[in-house]
Design a protein around this motif. Structure first.
Motif, mmCIF file in Angstrom:
data_model
loop_
_atom_site.group_PDB
_atom_site.id
_atom_site.type_symbol
_atom_site.label_atom_id
_atom_site.label_comp_id
_atom_site.label_asym_id
_atom_site.label_seq_id
_atom_site.Cartn_x
_atom_site.Cartn_y
_atom_site.Cartn_z
ATOM 1 N N VAL A 51 -30.735 -33.170 16.965
ATOM 2 C CA VAL A 51 -31.229 -34.384 16.329
ATOM 3 C C VAL A 51 -30.040 -35.269 15.955
ATOM 4 C CG1 VAL A 51 -31.277 -33.299 14.042
ATOM 5 C CG2 VAL A 51 -32.766 -35.260 14.515
ATOM 6 N N LEU A 52 -30.255 -36.569 15.986
ATOM 7 C CA LEU A 52 -29.203 -37.517 15.615
ATOM 8 C C LEU A 52 -28.997 -37.531 14.106
ATOM 9 C CD1 LEU A 52 -30.219 -40.535 17.880
ATOM 10 C CD2 LEU A 52 -28.244 -39.031 18.199
ATOM 11 N N PRO A 53 -27.797 -37.843 13.644
ATOM 12 C CA PRO A 53 -27.594 -38.022 12.203
ATOM 13 C C PRO A 53 -28.587 -39.035 11.640
ATOM 14 C CG PRO A 53 -25.490 -37.959 13.321
ATOM 15 C CD PRO A 53 -26.538 -37.984 14.402
ATOM 16 N N GLY A 54 -29.157 -38.706 10.492
ATOM 17 C CA GLY A 54 -30.188 -39.534 9.888
ATOM 18 C C GLY A 54 -31.589 -39.194 10.341
ATOM 19 N N GLY A 55 -31.710 -38.321 11.318
ATOM 20 C CA GLY A 55 -33.013 -37.951 11.857
ATOM 21 C C GLY A 55 -33.729 -36.899 11.032
ATOM 22 N N SER A 56 -34.886 -36.485 11.556
ATOM 23 C CA SER A 56 -35.742 -35.533 10.841
ATOM 24 C C SER A 56 -36.189 -34.404 11.755
ATOM 25 C CB SER A 56 -36.982 -36.254 10.300
ATOM 26 O OG SER A 56 -36.627 -37.277 9.394
ATOM 27 N N LEU A 57 -36.482 -33.274 11.146
ATOM 28 C CA LEU A 57 -37.072 -32.132 11.825
ATOM 29 C C LEU A 57 -37.975 -31.410 10.831
ATOM 30 C CD1 LEU A 57 -34.156 -30.333 13.763
ATOM 31 C CD2 LEU A 57 -36.134 -31.472 14.789
ATOM 32 N N ARG A 58 -38.966 -30.700 11.357
ATOM 33 C CA ARG A 58 -39.766 -29.813 10.528
ATOM 34 C C ARG A 58 -39.714 -28.416 11.119
ATOM 35 N NH1 ARG A 58 -46.172 -29.644 8.897
ATOM 36 N NH2 ARG A 58 -46.368 -29.025 11.099
ATOM 37 N N LEU A 59 -39.323 -27.464 10.292
ATOM 38 C CA LEU A 59 -39.223 -26.075 10.722
ATOM 39 C C LEU A 59 -40.394 -25.286 10.140
ATOM 40 C CD1 LEU A 59 -35.421 -25.364 10.073
ATOM 41 C CD2 LEU A 59 -36.488 -26.457 12.052
ATOM 42 N N PRO A 60 -41.328 -24.835 10.983
ATOM 43 C CA PRO A 60 -42.358 -23.922 10.495
ATOM 44 C C PRO A 60 -41.858 -22.477 10.574
ATOM 45 C CG PRO A 60 -43.102 -25.221 12.403
ATOM 46 C CD PRO A 60 -41.614 -25.293 12.331
ATOM 47 N N CYS A 61 -42.336 -21.653 9.690
ATOM 48 C CA CYS A 61 -42.096 -20.219 9.737
ATOM 49 C C CYS A 61 -43.454 -19.528 9.620
ATOM 50 C CB CYS A 61 -41.173 -19.780 8.615
ATOM 51 S SG CYS A 61 -41.023 -17.997 8.441
ATOM 52 N N ALA A 62 -43.880 -18.916 10.704
ATOM 53 C CA ALA A 62 -45.163 -18.217 10.728
ATOM 54 C C ALA A 62 -44.962 -16.784 10.272
ATOM 55 C CB ALA A 62 -45.751 -18.261 12.128
ATOM 56 N N ALA A 63 -45.748 -16.356 9.297
ATOM 57 C CA ALA A 63 -45.630 -15.021 8.731
ATOM 58 C C ALA A 63 -46.858 -14.194 9.068
ATOM 59 C CB ALA A 63 -45.446 -15.101 7.226
ATOM 60 N N SER A 64 -46.658 -12.899 9.278
ATOM 61 C CA SER A 64 -47.775 -11.989 9.526
ATOM 62 C C SER A 64 -47.425 -10.636 8.941
ATOM 63 C CB SER A 64 -48.047 -11.870 11.028
ATOM 64 O OG SER A 64 -46.918 -11.357 11.703
ATOM 65 N N GLY A 65 -48.458 -9.813 8.782
ATOM 66 C CA GLY A 65 -48.242 -8.487 8.228
ATOM 67 C C GLY A 65 -49.021 -8.324 6.943
ATOM 68 N N ARG A 66 -48.321 -8.011 5.883
ATOM 69 C CA ARG A 66 -48.963 -7.803 4.594
ATOM 70 C C ARG A 66 -49.472 -9.130 4.031
ATOM 71 N NH1 ARG A 66 -45.292 -3.182 1.552
ATOM 72 N NH2 ARG A 66 -45.644 -1.556 3.100
ATOM 73 N N THR A 67 -49.954 -9.100 2.830
ATOM 74 C CA THR A 67 -50.510 -10.290 2.194
ATOM 75 C C THR A 67 -49.371 -11.262 1.919
ATOM 76 O OG1 THR A 67 -52.186 -8.893 1.177
ATOM 77 C CG2 THR A 67 -51.974 -11.142 0.360
ATOM 78 N N VAL A 68 -49.053 -12.063 2.913
ATOM 79 C CA VAL A 68 -47.889 -12.927 2.822
ATOM 80 C C VAL A 68 -48.038 -13.958 1.721
ATOM 81 C CG1 VAL A 68 -46.401 -14.488 4.111
ATOM 82 C CG2 VAL A 68 -47.433 -12.551 5.258
ATOM 83 N N SER A 69 -49.268 -14.321 1.418
ATOM 84 C CA SER A 69 -49.485 -15.325 0.376
ATOM 85 C C SER A 69 -48.965 -14.863 -0.977
ATOM 86 C CB SER A 69 -50.962 -15.670 0.275
ATOM 87 O OG SER A 69 -51.713 -14.519 -0.057
ATOM 88 N N ALA A 70 -48.750 -13.562 -1.143
ATOM 89 C CA ALA A 70 -48.237 -13.029 -2.408
ATOM 90 C C ALA A 70 -46.713 -12.986 -2.447
ATOM 91 C CB ALA A 70 -48.797 -11.634 -2.639
ATOM 92 N N TYR A 71 -46.071 -13.351 -1.354
ATOM 93 C CA TYR A 71 -44.626 -13.245 -1.252
ATOM 94 C C TYR A 71 -43.924 -14.546 -1.620
ATOM 95 C CZ TYR A 71 -44.547 -8.657 0.946
ATOM 96 O OH TYR A 71 -44.648 -7.308 1.179
ATOM 97 N N THR A 72 -42.767 -14.406 -2.227
ATOM 98 C CA THR A 72 -41.834 -15.521 -2.372
ATOM 99 C C THR A 72 -41.157 -15.744 -1.015
ATOM 100 O OG1 THR A 72 -41.425 -15.221 -4.730
ATOM 101 C CG2 THR A 72 -39.655 -16.221 -3.442
ATOM 102 N N MET A 73 -41.045 -17.010 -0.625
ATOM 103 C CA MET A 73 -40.479 -17.351 0.683
ATOM 104 C C MET A 73 -39.236 -18.212 0.498
ATOM 105 S SD MET A 73 -42.687 -15.881 2.669
ATOM 106 C CE MET A 73 -42.269 -16.564 4.280
ATOM 107 N N GLY A 74 -38.317 -18.094 1.442
ATOM 108 C CA GLY A 74 -37.091 -18.875 1.335
ATOM 109 C C GLY A 74 -36.523 -19.261 2.683
ATOM 110 N N TRP A 75 -35.565 -20.160 2.638
ATOM 111 C CA TRP A 75 -34.794 -20.558 3.816
ATOM 112 C C TRP A 75 -33.305 -20.416 3.494
ATOM 113 C CZ3 TRP A 75 -36.690 -21.764 8.577
ATOM 114 C CH2 TRP A 75 -38.045 -22.081 8.673
ATOM 115 N N PHE A 76 -32.599 -19.825 4.422
ATOM 116 C CA PHE A 76 -31.142 -19.753 4.387
ATOM 117 C C PHE A 76 -30.614 -20.345 5.687
ATOM 118 C CE2 PHE A 76 -29.707 -16.933 0.851
ATOM 119 C CZ PHE A 76 -30.951 -16.624 0.312
ATOM 120 N N ARG A 77 -29.329 -20.627 5.730
ATOM 121 C CA ARG A 77 -28.699 -21.097 6.962
ATOM 122 C C ARG A 77 -27.314 -20.487 7.093
ATOM 123 N NH1 ARG A 77 -27.934 -27.532 5.358
ATOM 124 N NH2 ARG A 77 -26.292 -27.233 3.767
ATOM 125 N N GLN A 78 -26.845 -20.444 8.326
ATOM 126 C CA GLN A 78 -25.555 -19.815 8.584
ATOM 127 C C GLN A 78 -24.877 -20.481 9.762
ATOM 128 O OE1 GLN A 78 -25.786 -15.562 9.349
ATOM 129 N NE2 GLN A 78 -23.753 -15.233 8.480
#
Length: 125
Positions: free
Chosen positions: A12-39
């Motif tokens: 993406v160009l500087p100043g642009g936008s993106l949306r990152l989805p994260c699809a979760a499955s398994g246990r009751t994900v709605s009960a989990y705290t969720m986060g984003w990290f980068r490296q």
């Protein structure tokens, strides 16, 4: 077990936008705290944002506050990172992560229990 799959990365160009989805499955994900990290290569994994299970507690690292927004749709078992006004220094591999509790050490990657494979975001002209 919780499985996490990120998508939405790209160039993406500087100043642009993106949306990152994260699809979760398994246990009751709605009960989990969720986060984003980068490296980036040669550096520690860096905290970006966290959202509690109900969405009533949200925190960001200072460098992204006002430009990146974390949200979640528990009916879809998906957490999002909306990225706008992107800068070259936002270039990194972005990871989605989950843990069963909200705790004050959310900025430390070690206590988080589950991780996705990451999606690459490159901000460049």
């Amino acid at each position: 077990q919780v499985q996490l799959v990120e998508s939405g990365g790209g160039l993406v160009l500087p100043g642009g936008s993106l949306r990152l989805p994260c699809a979760a499955s398994g246990r009751t994900v709605s009960a989990y705290t969720m986060g984003w990290f980068r490296q980036v290569p040669g550096k520690e994994r860096e905290f970006v944002a966290v959202i509690s299970s109900s969405g009533n507690r949200i925190f960001y690292t200072d460098s992204v506050s006002g430009r990146l927004t974390i949200s979640r749709d528990n009916a879809k078992n998906t957490v999002y990172l909306q990225m706008s006004s992107l800068k070259p220094e936002d270039t990194a591999l972005y990871y989605c992560t989950a843990r069963p509790v909200f705790a004050s050490d959310y900025g430390n990657p070690r206590p988080w229990n589950y991780w996705g494979q990451g999606t690459q975001v490159t901000v460049s002209s």
